[in-house]
Every structure is written in C-alpha cells, then in structure tokens.
Design a protein around this motif. Structure first.
Motif, PDB file in Angstrom:
ATOM      1  N   LEU A 388       0.792  -1.316  -0.031  1.00  0.00           N
ATOM      2  CA  LEU A 388       0.215   0.061  -0.004  1.00  0.00           C
ATOM      3  C   LEU A 388       0.954   1.283   0.100  1.00  0.00           C
ATOM      4  O   LEU A 388       1.856   1.431   0.720  1.00  0.00           O
ATOM      5  CB  LEU A 388      -0.806  -0.150   1.249  1.00  0.00           C
ATOM      6  N   LEU A 389       0.708   1.999  -0.930  1.00  0.00           N
ATOM      7  CA  LEU A 389       1.436   3.451  -1.248  1.00  0.00           C
ATOM      8  C   LEU A 389       0.297   4.396  -1.115  1.00  0.00           C
ATOM      9  O   LEU A 389      -0.822   4.368  -1.156  1.00  0.00           O
ATOM     10  CB  LEU A 389       2.140   3.346  -2.506  1.00  0.00           C
ATOM     11  N   GLY A 390       0.983   5.600  -0.906  1.00  0.00           N
ATOM     12  CA  GLY A 390       0.204   7.013  -1.094  1.00  0.00           C
ATOM     13  C   GLY A 390       0.387   7.804  -2.419  1.00  0.00           C
ATOM     14  O   GLY A 390       1.204   7.366  -3.134  1.00  0.00           O
ATOM     15  N   ARG A 401       3.849   8.035  -2.745  1.00  0.00           N
ATOM     16  CA  ARG A 401       4.405   8.803  -1.373  1.00  0.00           C
ATOM     17  C   ARG A 401       4.347   7.620  -0.700  1.00  0.00           C
ATOM     18  O   ARG A 401       3.636   6.783  -0.452  1.00  0.00           O
ATOM     19  CB  ARG A 401       3.141   9.759  -0.829  1.00  0.00           C
ATOM     20  N   ILE A 402       5.811   7.405   0.156  1.00  0.00           N
ATOM     21  CA  ILE A 402       6.233   6.322   0.757  1.00  0.00           C
ATOM     22  C   ILE A 402       6.576   6.632   2.098  1.00  0.00           C
ATOM     23  O   ILE A 402       7.255   7.572   2.207  1.00  0.00           O
ATOM     24  CB  ILE A 402       7.550   5.804   0.306  1.00  0.00           C
ATOM     25  N   ALA A 403       5.725   6.367   2.846  1.00  0.00           N
ATOM     26  CA  ALA A 403       5.727   6.587   4.542  1.00  0.00           C
ATOM     27  C   ALA A 403       5.366   5.677   5.593  1.00  0.00           C
ATOM     28  O   ALA A 403       4.433   5.706   6.011  1.00  0.00           O
ATOM     29  CB  ALA A 403       5.254   8.051   4.667  1.00  0.00           C
ATOM     30  N   PRO A 404       6.035   4.601   5.697  1.00  0.00           N
ATOM     31  CA  PRO A 404       5.802   3.543   6.562  1.00  0.00           C
ATOM     32  C   PRO A 404       6.012   3.944   7.747  1.00  0.00           C
ATOM     33  O   PRO A 404       6.623   5.016   8.397  1.00  0.00           O
ATOM     34  CB  PRO A 404       6.803   2.333   6.156  1.00  0.00           C
ATOM     35  N   PRO A 405       5.396   3.005   9.097  1.00  0.00           N
ATOM     36  CA  PRO A 405       5.724   3.163  10.231  1.00  0.00           C
ATOM     37  C   PRO A 405       7.270   3.322  10.623  1.00  0.00           C
ATOM     38  O   PRO A 405       8.023   2.502   9.761  1.00  0.00           O
ATOM     39  CB  PRO A 405       4.826   1.976  10.952  1.00  0.00           C
ATOM     40  N   LEU A 406       7.773   3.812  11.545  1.00  0.00           N
ATOM     41  CA  LEU A 406       8.965   4.188  11.723  1.00  0.00           C
ATOM     42  C   LEU A 406       9.927   2.716  12.421  1.00  0.00           C
ATOM     43  O   LEU A 406      10.916   2.884  12.416  1.00  0.00           O
ATOM     44  CB  LEU A 406       9.056   5.354  12.470  1.00  0.00           C
ATOM     45  N   THR A 407       8.977   1.887  12.689  1.00  0.00           N
ATOM     46  CA  THR A 407       9.750   0.751  13.186  1.00  0.00           C
ATOM     47  C   THR A 407      10.032  -0.239  11.843  1.00  0.00           C
ATOM     48  O   THR A 407      10.568  -1.457  12.163  1.00  0.00           O
ATOM     49  CB  THR A 407       8.901  -0.254  14.074  1.00  0.00           C
TER      50      THR A 407
END
Length: 427
Positions: A388-390, A401-407
């Motif tokens: 899943l992307l934005g 737009r790529i912004a995964p959880p910071l873990t």
C-alpha cells in the motif's frame, strides 16, 4: 463492486476520495502490515497518511488506551486533566521553543487553524505568507492558505494569502540554480514581495517537507534565511510539522531543525503520528503568542484523556527505541535502493525525500510532464503485489508517497522496494 462500496457512495459525499478502482476495506493490522476484508495481507507503506507512526496494534499504545478508557473517556478542557498536562510537558520540552505553551486539538487541520487564529490575533493582521504547492488542511481558513490547486476547492477565504517561492526545489523559475543561489533567489523574492504589499503580514506558514505536495522540500537552511527577513518585519514563523514531526525525516526530530540557524519557530503545529492513529493534534509556541487571546476559548475534544494517553505511550516508545535513528538508517537504505531501481526507468523523473518520507515522481517518458495516470496504475499494481502506497504532487497526483511506520525493518524495506520495482516495470 462490493456492497460496502455501494453503501459508501449512497451516503457519503462524492468528493470523499477513495484509493483504487476496487476500494479496499482494511479490517486489522499488526506491525507494518494490514489485512483486508478478504483476508489478504499488505505491507503498509503509507500508515493511514503518515498517522500510524510506530506500528499497527502497538501493545504499549493499545494498553494505554484501554486502561484510560476504563477509568475516564472524556472530561473536556474545563477540568484539570493529568494525562494532558503530562503530554504537554513532554512536547514543550521537545519543541525547542523557550517558555512554550501547548494547546491540543483533534487534527492537523484544526491545529493549523488554531495557529492562524493565534498569529493573526497577535499581529492584528489577516495577511498570511504561505508556500506554493503547500497543503495545510480542509477547514475554510486552511484551504484559504493552501497553495495546491488540487486541494483548494474555493478561492473564498477570511485571510489574504501571499504565496512564496521555495517549497519545490526541482520545479519553477529557480530550479536550474544551485542550492545557495536557489536560496538567495527565494530570499530576494520574499524581500521584494514584502516591499510591495501594504500592511504587515501576520506569519509565514510552511511545511519543512511538503506532504500532499509530493514530499518536496527546499535546500536546508532556506526557512532559516527566510526567518531573518521575517524578523526584520516582526512576522511570525509557523512550522507545519503535521507530517514531518517526531523524527520521521531521520536527520532531525522536527523538520524545522534543517533550517534552524535562526532558532526555533514561533509556533509549531503537530498531529497525525503522535497518536499512532488516535485523533490528536495541537499547537506549541512561545507563551507570549499562545496567551494572546482575550476571549474565552476551550476545546471539547482536544486533549481527550484517551487520546493523550495514547500520545504519551507512543512518544515514550518512539524515544526509548530511537525510531528517529531507525528512520534515518532504514530510510537511507530504502531511498538508495529506490534510486537504483528507478535510474533506468524513463517514467521516473525523481526519487526524493529523507528518512522514511520518500517520493517517487512519475512523468511521461521523454518529457518533464507529470503523469497522474502512471501514478494511479503504479498504485494499483503495487496493491496487487501486496504493498500500500500513497499519492500526491503539486502539478497533479503524479508522485508515489512512501511513509511506512518508523519501526520498518531492513527486510521489510527490501520487500517493499521489490514490489514497487515490479509495479513500475509493469507500467
């Protein structure tokens, strides 16, 4: 077409956007993954628009929410609220703003709206400087200062907005300049603008990295250079950190720190990631500005005991596990991997970003013309591959737009890059 989609269209407005030709219903998540109603698992590289900041179903956060809900769900700001004070103290200390005060809201839109109220009241001016290609929310006031036509449905506004160059490094009249020359040209343009307008502007509001605009940013130091000009006129600086805050950019805890040679902003707005999915936002700023209202004001839901309990648990986890450092390390690996993948793809104009905030801009091959159709096709192909992307972008929605959880782990970054590589090659 699913029955839920049919029901959605029957009762919700047409402008409420949905991703995908066949919209997906997400039912649960864990870590960096979510599942849909058909039981299919996806690697989540968007986190509900940069909001699931640490992880889905993070035990520390769900436990804090459940325990607080078992004691008291709601009280409003008319009563003392220990969790709200606890979180305000943490945020004030982390903000870098001396003698800071904090006001909690329920969203980034409301946070920016509150910052505009404070700035215009303090300066007794309804004139706002905003960046071209910017996005600050969906309320009447924040739409009026949004510099992105795709997200600004009306030209009506309670504010007079003047749009400034500089938020987009690789497009516009100064794109061909080197970084130092680019900054100097933007500063000169700002000086010229302020010399041409009547009255004194209240504030400049700027995202250190433009979110909806496609993860674009100026050279480091530009907003610090702007600040020196603003100070000459008494104009406030509002840093919109709704998407950039809490270490997502890796190099810094706040996005403004890449421009911090002139000191911290007067006001800083935050939301999204701090609640890890709970509805929380706010403004932190200098006491002199934050205390300037001379009429009664409260927030019914801002600072809700449950949401701030989530925020406290989430912030504690983020700091104790150095997720800013993880964003820098894993994000650095991911962006280099994506640049290697895209180097020979004529449909990719640029891979940009910092930390775990990365944009892949698509164009029609052989041109500099944005290609929203390719971005939509890549989004669909990535979903089919389990990712899943934005989407975003200023000229059109042509940026992935790529912004995964910071873990995010190195293995998951590699997995996501491989899925995206196949999606881009399928265009």
């Amino acid at each position: 077409m699913t029955d839920l989609y049919t029901r959605h269209k029957a009762v919700l407005p047409d402008w409420l956007a949905l991703y995908y030709a066949d919209p997906v219903e997400l039912t649960h998540g864990e870590g960096r993954h979510v599942w849909d109603a058909a039981g299919r698992r996806y690697l989540d590289f968007f986190g509900g628009i940069l909001t699931t900041m640490t992880a889905h179903a993070l035990p520390e956060v769900t436990k804090a929410v459940a325990e607080q809900a078992g004691r008291l769900v709601h009280s409003s700001t008319l009563y003392l609220n220990r969790p709200m004070v606890d979180l305000a103290e943490r945020i004030a200390a982390l903000s870098g703003i001396p003698d800071a005060r904090v006001f909690f809201t329920t969203s980034g839109t409301e946070a920016n709206d509150a910052a505009l109220l404070l700035a215009t009241t303090y300066r007794r001016s309804n004139q706002i400087l905003a960046m071209r290609n910017s996005y600050h929310g969906r309320s009447f006031a924040t739409v009026g200062i949004t510099g992105n036509r795709s997200w600004s449905p009306t030209s009506l506004s309670p504010l007079q907005t003047l749009y400034v160059h500089g938020g987009v490094r690789t497009r516009g009249p100064y794109a061909a300049l080197g970084d130092a020359e680019f900054t100097a040209a933007c500063v000169a343009d700002l000086r010229d603008m302020l010399g041409q307008v009547r009255g004194g502007a209240a504030a400049l509001i700027a995202e250190p990295v433009q979110g909806v605009g496609g993860f674009t940013s100026p050279p480091d130091g530009l907003y610090g250079a702007f600040r020196e000009v603003l100070d000459e006129h008494g104009i406030l600086w509002i840093a919109d950190e709704v998407q950039t805050g809490w270490g997502r950019t890796g190099d810094h805890f706040w996005g403004w720190q890449a421009h911090g040679q002139a000191g911290p902003p007067d006001l800083l707005t935050f939301a999204k990631g701090i609640g890890n999915g709970m509805s929380i936002g706010g403004v932190v700023g200098r006491a002199e500005v934050m205390n300037c209202l001379d009429a009664n004001s409260i927030s019914t839901f801002g600072g809700s005991p449950v949401t701030v309990a989530a925020g406290l648990a989430n912030l504690t986890y983020l700091l104790e596990h150095d997720l800013q450092g993880n964003a820098r390390r894993v994000g650095g690996l991911l962006i280099e991997r994506l640049r290697a993948i895209c180097a020979q793809l004529p449909a990719v104009r640029e891979v940009r970003g910092r930390g775990l905030m990365i944009g892949v801009e698509l164009v029609r091959p052989g041109t500099d013309e944005a290609d929203p159709e390719a971005a939509a096709a890549a989004l669909e192909a990535a979903r089919e591959g389990g990712l899943l992307l934005g989407k975003g972008g200023g000229h059109s929605t042509s940026v992935l737009r790529i912004a995964p959880p910071l873990t995010l782990t190195v293995a998951e970054a590699e997995e996501g890059a491989a899925i995206l590589e196949r999606a881009l090659h399928s265009l």
